[in-house]
Scaffold this motif. Structure first.
Motif, PDB file in Angstrom:
ATOM      1  N   UNK A 107       0.845  -1.193   0.000  1.00  0.00           N
ATOM      2  CA  UNK A 107       0.000   0.000   0.000  1.00  0.00           C
ATOM      3  C   UNK A 107       0.874   1.234   0.000  1.00  0.00           C
ATOM      4  N   UNK A 108       0.238   2.383  -0.063  1.00  0.00           N
ATOM      5  CA  UNK A 108       0.919   3.673   0.027  1.00  0.00           C
ATOM      6  C   UNK A 108       0.697   4.254   1.418  1.00  0.00           C
ATOM      7  N   UNK A 109       1.642   5.059   1.874  1.00  0.00           N
ATOM      8  CA  UNK A 109       1.482   5.768   3.149  1.00  0.00           C
ATOM      9  C   UNK A 109       1.769   7.246   2.920  1.00  0.00           C
ATOM     10  N   UNK A 110       0.779   8.094   3.225  1.00  0.00           N
ATOM     11  CA  UNK A 110       0.901   9.535   3.020  1.00  0.00           C
ATOM     12  C   UNK A 110       0.683  10.270   4.342  1.00  0.00           C
ATOM     13  N   UNK A 111       1.438  11.347   4.538  1.00  0.00           N
ATOM     14  CA  UNK A 111       1.276  12.172   5.735  1.00  0.00           C
ATOM     15  C   UNK A 111       0.024  13.034   5.601  1.00  0.00           C
ATOM     16  N   UNK A 112      -0.817  13.003   6.621  1.00  0.00           N
ATOM     17  CA  UNK A 112      -2.016  13.834   6.652  1.00  0.00           C
ATOM     18  C   UNK A 112      -1.716  15.247   7.146  1.00  0.00           C
ATOM     19  N   UNK A 113      -0.563  15.420   7.743  1.00  0.00           N
ATOM     20  CA  UNK A 113      -0.093  16.706   8.245  1.00  0.00           C
ATOM     21  C   UNK A 113       1.426  16.611   8.321  1.00  0.00           C
ATOM     22  N   UNK A 114       2.091  17.708   8.612  1.00  0.00           N
ATOM     23  CA  UNK A 114       3.533  17.630   8.816  1.00  0.00           C
ATOM     24  C   UNK A 114       3.806  16.665   9.967  1.00  0.00           C
ATOM     25  N   UNK A 115       4.592  15.637   9.690  1.00  0.00           N
ATOM     26  CA  UNK A 115       4.744  14.538  10.639  1.00  0.00           C
ATOM     27  C   UNK A 115       6.207  14.168  10.812  1.00  0.00           C
ATOM     28  N   UNK A 116       6.451  13.273  11.752  1.00  0.00           N
ATOM     29  CA  UNK A 116       7.811  12.809  12.013  1.00  0.00           C
ATOM     30  C   UNK A 116       7.775  11.329  12.366  1.00  0.00           C
ATOM     31  N   UNK A 117       8.697  10.552  11.806  1.00  0.00           N
ATOM     32  CA  UNK A 117       8.741   9.114  12.046  1.00  0.00           C
ATOM     33  C   UNK A 117      10.131   8.686  12.497  1.00  0.00           C
ATOM     34  N   UNK A 118      10.177   7.566  13.178  1.00  0.00           N
ATOM     35  CA  UNK A 118      11.433   6.938  13.560  1.00  0.00           C
ATOM     36  C   UNK A 118      11.585   5.662  12.730  1.00  0.00           C
ATOM     37  N   UNK A 119      12.504   5.643  11.761  1.00  0.00           N
ATOM     38  CA  UNK A 119      12.691   4.450  10.937  1.00  0.00           C
ATOM     39  C   UNK A 119      13.543   3.417  11.665  1.00  0.00           C
ATOM     40  N   UNK A 120      13.131   2.172  11.598  1.00  0.00           N
ATOM     41  CA  UNK A 120      13.872   1.074  12.210  1.00  0.00           C
ATOM     42  C   UNK A 120      14.195   0.069  11.114  1.00  0.00           C
ATOM     43  N   UNK A 121      15.464  -0.036  10.741  1.00  0.00           N
ATOM     44  CA  UNK A 121      15.879  -0.924   9.649  1.00  0.00           C
ATOM     45  C   UNK A 121      15.425  -2.342   9.963  1.00  0.00           C
ATOM     46  N   UNK A 122      14.639  -2.947   9.073  1.00  0.00           N
ATOM     47  CA  UNK A 122      13.973  -4.190   9.407  1.00  0.00           C
ATOM     48  C   UNK A 122      14.946  -5.358   9.587  1.00  0.00           C
ATOM     49  N   UNK A 123      15.950  -5.457   8.736  1.00  0.00           N
ATOM     50  CA  UNK A 123      16.917  -6.551   8.870  1.00  0.00           C
ATOM     51  C   UNK A 123      17.633  -6.482  10.213  1.00  0.00           C
ATOM     52  N   UNK A 124      18.041  -5.274  10.609  1.00  0.00           N
ATOM     53  CA  UNK A 124      18.696  -5.105  11.902  1.00  0.00           C
ATOM     54  C   UNK A 124      17.722  -5.389  13.045  1.00  0.00           C
ATOM     55  N   UNK A 125      16.466  -5.005  12.852  1.00  0.00           N
ATOM     56  CA  UNK A 125      15.457  -5.246  13.879  1.00  0.00           C
ATOM     57  C   UNK A 125      15.239  -6.741  14.081  1.00  0.00           C
ATOM     58  N   UNK A 126      15.198  -7.493  12.988  1.00  0.00           N
ATOM     59  CA  UNK A 126      15.036  -8.946  13.095  1.00  0.00           C
ATOM     60  C   UNK A 126      16.170  -9.573  13.885  1.00  0.00           C
ATOM     61  N   UNK A 127      17.382  -9.137  13.607  1.00  0.00           N
ATOM     62  CA  UNK A 127      18.544  -9.692  14.306  1.00  0.00           C
ATOM     63  C   UNK A 127      18.490  -9.368  15.798  1.00  0.00           C
ATOM     64  N   UNK A 128      18.111  -8.126  16.123  1.00  0.00           N
ATOM     65  CA  UNK A 128      18.023  -7.745  17.525  1.00  0.00           C
ATOM     66  C   UNK A 128      16.905  -8.509  18.229  1.00  0.00           C
ATOM     67  N   UNK A 129      15.799  -8.738  17.517  1.00  0.00           N
ATOM     68  CA  UNK A 129      14.671  -9.459  18.110  1.00  0.00           C
ATOM     69  C   UNK A 129      15.051 -10.895  18.468  1.00  0.00           C
ATOM     70  N   UNK A 130      15.973 -11.475  17.704  1.00  0.00           N
ATOM     71  CA  UNK A 130      16.440 -12.823  18.021  1.00  0.00           C
ATOM     72  C   UNK A 130      17.203 -12.850  19.336  1.00  0.00           C
ATOM     73  N   UNK A 131      17.773 -11.712  19.712  1.00  0.00           N
ATOM     74  CA  UNK A 131      18.547 -11.628  20.946  1.00  0.00           C
ATOM     75  C   UNK A 131      17.714 -11.171  22.136  1.00  0.00           C
ATOM     76  N   UNK A 132      16.589 -10.488  21.834  1.00  0.00           N
ATOM     77  CA  UNK A 132      15.747  -9.940  22.898  1.00  0.00           C
ATOM     78  C   UNK A 132      14.335 -10.530  22.797  1.00  0.00           C
ATOM     79  N   UNK A 133      14.019 -11.531  23.585  1.00  0.00           N
ATOM     80  CA  UNK A 133      12.680 -12.146  23.524  1.00  0.00           C
ATOM     81  C   UNK A 133      11.551 -11.139  23.724  1.00  0.00           C
TER      82      UNK A 133
END
Length: 248
Positions: A107-133
């Motif tokens: 799908x597409x994701x559009x900002x409804x107003x001026x917004x701010x996000x925190x990006x979390x690199x998914x590959x790195x997140x998967x690796x960290x999740x394996x270490x942190x139950x």
């Protein structure tokens, strides 16, 4: 990413531990040390201007995005260009989960107003999740929440009349905003009425009639995008028995 605006260098540190929506976001339940490890994955927050795309259908999966400020809508387009809104996201909620199964965004994701996000690199997140139950548990809960959301939406479209759909939408938005410390009875709609209609499977004129009906019943008054809920219990009673009031 041309549709986004990075923050200045001195603002790059995301500081999950100090975030105002920490209790509603991915780090919920993590220890201080675990939050710091997750925080290290967020190289920089960035701003997304109103109307700009965070990602588009078909884009490769790179990151999941935690909404820190502002709000977004997700949608898909039909072959002839008609929009179907699939959701609205506010601070503390995640964007990008749709891409996990195929590695591309559905799908597409559009900002409804001026917004701010925190990006979390998914590959790195998967690796960290394996270490942190605890982090793996949170990811599983996020995916489960998406499934429940889809089920709720099908229930809404299949069992509620137009006024009940609108009441359920407003009640849900009220509850989500209240969880974030905002008023449950007075808030501003960031989305257009056409977008609400698309999400609820209703025409614009039906949305307008529904707004008038809720006003006439003394439940809700909507002027422009300003919402005043006069009777929360009345809204709950309106949809009691036909749907869980926690659709999100």
């Amino acid at each position: 990413m041309p549709d986004t605006k990075p923050l200045q260098f001195r603002q790059l540190k995301s500081a999950c531990s100090n975030c105002s929506v920490l209790e509603l976001c991915l780090p919920i339940g993590l220890s201080g040390q675990e939050v710091e490890r997750l925080d290290a994955l967020i190289v920089q927050r960035f701003k997304v201007r109103k109307g700009a795309a965070l990602y588009r259908e078909g884009d490769p999966l790179r990151s999941l995005y935690a909404v820190r400020l502002g709000s977004f809508k997700t949608n898909v387009l039909s072959v002839d260009g008609r929009e179907q809104v699939t959701g609205f996201q506010i601070p503390g909620e995640m964007l990008g989960l749709d891409a996990i199964s195929t590695d591309t965004h559905a799908c597409n994701a559009f900002a409804l107003e001026d917004s701010e996000v925190c990006p979390i690199h998914f590959t790195h997140l998967e690796k960290l999740a394996q270490q942190l139950p605890s982090l793996q548990h949170n990811l599983t809960k996020l995916l489960s929440r998406e499934i429940v959301r889809d089920h709720d939406m099908l229930m809404l479209l299949g069992t509620m009349n137009s006024d009940e759909r609108l009441a359920a939408f407003l009640l849900n938005l009220s509850q989500r905003l209240n969880q974030r410390g905002y008023s449950a009875k007075n808030f501003v709609l960031k989305m257009r009425r056409e977008e609400i209609g698309s999400y609820l499977g209703l025409r614009l004129e039906t949305i307008c009639r529904g707004i008038a009906h809720l006003r006439d019943q003394g439940l809700v008054e909507i002027s422009g995008r300003d919402v005043k809920i006069h009777n929360l219990e009345g809204l709950k009673q309106m949809i009691a028995g036909c749907h869980r009031p926690t659709l999100c």
